[in-house]
Write an enzyme that holds these catalytic residues in place. Structure first.
Site, short mmCIF file in Angstrom:
data_model
loop_
_atom_site.label_atom_id
_atom_site.label_comp_id
_atom_site.label_asym_id
_atom_site.label_seq_id
_atom_site.Cartn_x
_atom_site.Cartn_y
_atom_site.Cartn_z
N HIS A 72 0.84 -1.20 0.00
CA HIS A 72 0.00 0.00 0.00
C HIS A 72 0.87 1.24 0.00
CE1 HIS A 72 -4.05 -1.77 1.62
NE2 HIS A 72 -3.58 -2.42 0.57
N TYR A 199 -9.24 5.38 7.72
CA TYR A 199 -9.33 5.79 9.12
C TYR A 199 -10.38 6.88 9.20
CZ TYR A 199 -5.02 3.32 10.39
OH TYR A 199 -4.07 2.36 10.66
N PRO A 292 -3.71 -0.06 18.81
CA PRO A 292 -3.43 -0.48 17.43
C PRO A 292 -3.62 0.59 16.38
CG PRO A 292 -5.56 -1.31 18.16
CD PRO A 292 -4.93 -0.67 19.36
N LYS A 296 1.59 -0.28 15.14
CA LYS A 296 2.97 -0.32 15.59
C LYS A 296 3.35 -1.56 16.41
CE LYS A 296 4.54 3.19 13.59
NZ LYS A 296 3.98 2.66 12.36
N TYR A 382 4.09 6.46 10.23
CA TYR A 382 3.27 5.30 9.90
C TYR A 382 4.05 4.29 9.05
CZ TYR A 382 -1.10 2.76 8.96
OH TYR A 382 -2.07 1.81 8.90
#
Length: 389
Positions: A72, A199, A292, A296, A382
Site C-alpha cells: 500500500h 481511518y 493499534p 505499531k 506510519y
C-alpha cells in the site's frame, strides 16, 4: 538441558529472534505455554512497516510476503463529507504492506522447522532463576507434566504482557495509559470495499476499514469499554460501519458479508523500563503495548528483535557487551516515538463526546490532510522509522 539463549515465547518476536540468532551462529531453545496451533491462529496486526519488510527480506523470510502480501502506498483519512488520501511513497519514499501476523507466524514456523529449531509448546509453570548471575536458568513442566530445567547464557523474554519475564525485572518503572474506549473488531468473508485503509472520524465514534486479503476484510468500531461482542447483531455492526465509513458518500459503498469473527480489544499504552535485568532481556509486548491505531505493535517487536539479536550474538560469541549494554536505551528511543505516534493517532480519531474535543480533532485532521508538513509527519511515522532510530 542447556543452550546459549533461552527464549520464552514462540510468537513472532521469539521465533524471529531464534531465526536471527541462528543466522549469527548462536543456538537457542524456545519455550511456549500455548499450543502451536493457538499461536499460529492468533489474529493480531496486519500492517508491516517498510523497515520490517526490509528486515524480513534480509533474513530470508520475504518470499511469500512479496508474492501474497499487498503493498500500500498510503491510507485514507476521513471525516463527515471528506476523504483525503495520503500517499506515503510520494511523501517519504516508503510504503507499507498488508500481511497479517498469522502469515508472518506461518513463515517463521516453516523456517524454524526447516532449520530443526527446538521449540517446546504447551509448557507450564515457567519460572526464571538467577537472571543476574552468569548461569541463569528457566524451569518448566513439559507437555507431559515432567519437570525440566533449561540452563543458558542469556534469557530472552518474548512472552507478552502476561508472561513471567516482565515480572522478573525488579524495580522497573512502568508507564501506563488506559483509554476510555475499545475496538470492536470483525473479520468478514467479503472483498475489501477500499483499495487502502480508511481511518474514519465520526461523531458516533471511530471506524477503520482494513483487510487481510483480496477476499477477507478486517473492520473496527470504537465502542465503550466492557462491550460484549454478543450484544451486537451482524446487521447492527454493518449499519454502524456504513454510517461511520461514509456509505453513499461520493458514490462509495461498503459491501457487507458473512462475519466469521468478533472480538473486543481494550486500548492502552504501556512502557516498562529498563528492558534488561542482568542476563534477562525483554522484547515486544513483554516490555511495551501500544493501541493499534498506529499499526505499531508487531513492528515494534520486530525492531526490538533486530537490535537484540545483534547484541546477543556479540555478547555470546565475541564476549562483547557494548550492544547488550546499549540495548534497552536504544530500543526505547524507538518505543517512545512509536508510543507517542500511536497515542496521537488514537486521540485524533476517537471521539469523547465533548464538542470542544471534536472541533480540535477536526481541525487536526484538516491540517494533516492539507499540509505537506503534517502529511509527511504522519507518513514518516506510519510507514516506519529506521530500526536503528
Amino acid at each position: 538441558m542447556r543452550t546459549q539463549v533461552a527464549i520464552i515465547g514462540a510468537g513472532p518476536a521469539g521465533l524471529l529472534l531464534s531465526h536471527l540468532l541462528a543466522q549469527g551462529g548462536v543456538d537457542s531453545v524456545v519455550l511456549e505455554t500455548r499450543s502451536e496451533e493457538y499461536v499460529a491462529a492468533r489474529i493480531r496486526a496486519g500492517i508491516l512497516e517498510h523497515s520490517s519488510v526490509e528486515l524480513l527480506e534480509s533474513a530470508g523470510l520475504g518470499a511469500r510476503l512479496r508474492a501474497e502480501g499487498d503493498e500500500h502506498r498510503g491510507i485514507h483519512l476521513q471525516w463527515p463529507g471528506e476523504r483525503k488520501h495520503l500517499d506515503f511513497v510520494d511523501l517519504t519514499g516508503r510504503s507499507v504492506w498488508v500481511y497479517g501476523q498469522t502469515e508472518v507466524q506461518k513463515d517463521l514456523i516453516a523456517a524454524r522447522r526447516a532449520a530443526g529449531q527446538e521449540i517446546h509448546y504447551e509448557v507450564g509453570d515457567v519460572a526464571l532463576h538467577d537472571v543476574t548471575s552468569d548461569r541463569p536458568s528457566v524451569t518448566f513442566l513439559d507437555k507431559s507434566g515432567h519437570e525440566q530445567r533449561l540452563d543458558a547464557a542469556v534469557i530472552a523474554g518474548c512472552d507478552g504482557s502476561f508472561g513471567p519475564s516482565r515480572a522478573a525485572v525488579p524495580a522497573a518503572t512502568a508507564y501506563e495509559k488506559v483509554y476510555p474506549y475499545s475496538w470492536f473488531g470483525i473479520l468478514a468473508d467479503v472483498a475489501p470495499s477500499t483499495d487502502e485503509l480508511i481511518y474514519a472520524w465520526h461523531p458516533d465514534g471511530f471506524a477503520l476499514h482494513s483487510m487481510r486479503s483480496a477476499t477477507v476484510s478486517r473492520l473496527y468500531l470504537q465502542v465503550p469499554n466492557g462491550t460484549d461482542p454478543a450484544s451486537w447483531s451482524d446487521d447492527r455492526i454493518w449499519d454502524a460501519l456504513a454510517t461511520r465509513l461514509g456509505h453513499g458518500q461520493d458514490g462509495w459503498k461498503l459491501n457487507p458479508g458473512p462475519i466469521t469473527d468478533k472480538s473486543v480489544l481494550p486500548m492502552r499504552s504501556y512502557v516498562q523500563t529498563p528492558m534488561r535485568h542482568g542476563n534477562l532481556f525483554l522484547a515486544g509486548d513483554a516490555a511495551h503495548i501500544v493501541p493499534p491505531t498506529g499499526a505499531k505493535g508487531l513492528n515494534l517487536a520486530i525492531a526490538d528483535v533486530a537490535l537484540l539479536s545483534k547484541a546477543l550474538v556479540a555478547r555470546v560469541k565475541e564476549r562483547n557487551d557494548t550492544l547488550a549494554d546499549a540495548y534497552s536505551d536504544a530500543a526505547q528511543r524507538r518505543v517512545w516515538r512509536c508510543t507517542h505516534f500511536s497515542w496521537w493517532m488514537t486521540t485524533m480519531l476517537h471521539t469523547s463526546g465533548d464538542p470542544f474535543d471534536a472541533e480540535l480533532q477536526l481541525s487536526q485532521l484538516r491540517w494533516v490532510a492539507s499540509s505537506q508538513a503534517g502529511a509527511t509527519g504522519l507518513a514518516e511515522n506510519y510507514a516506519g522509522l529506521p530500526i536503528s532510530y
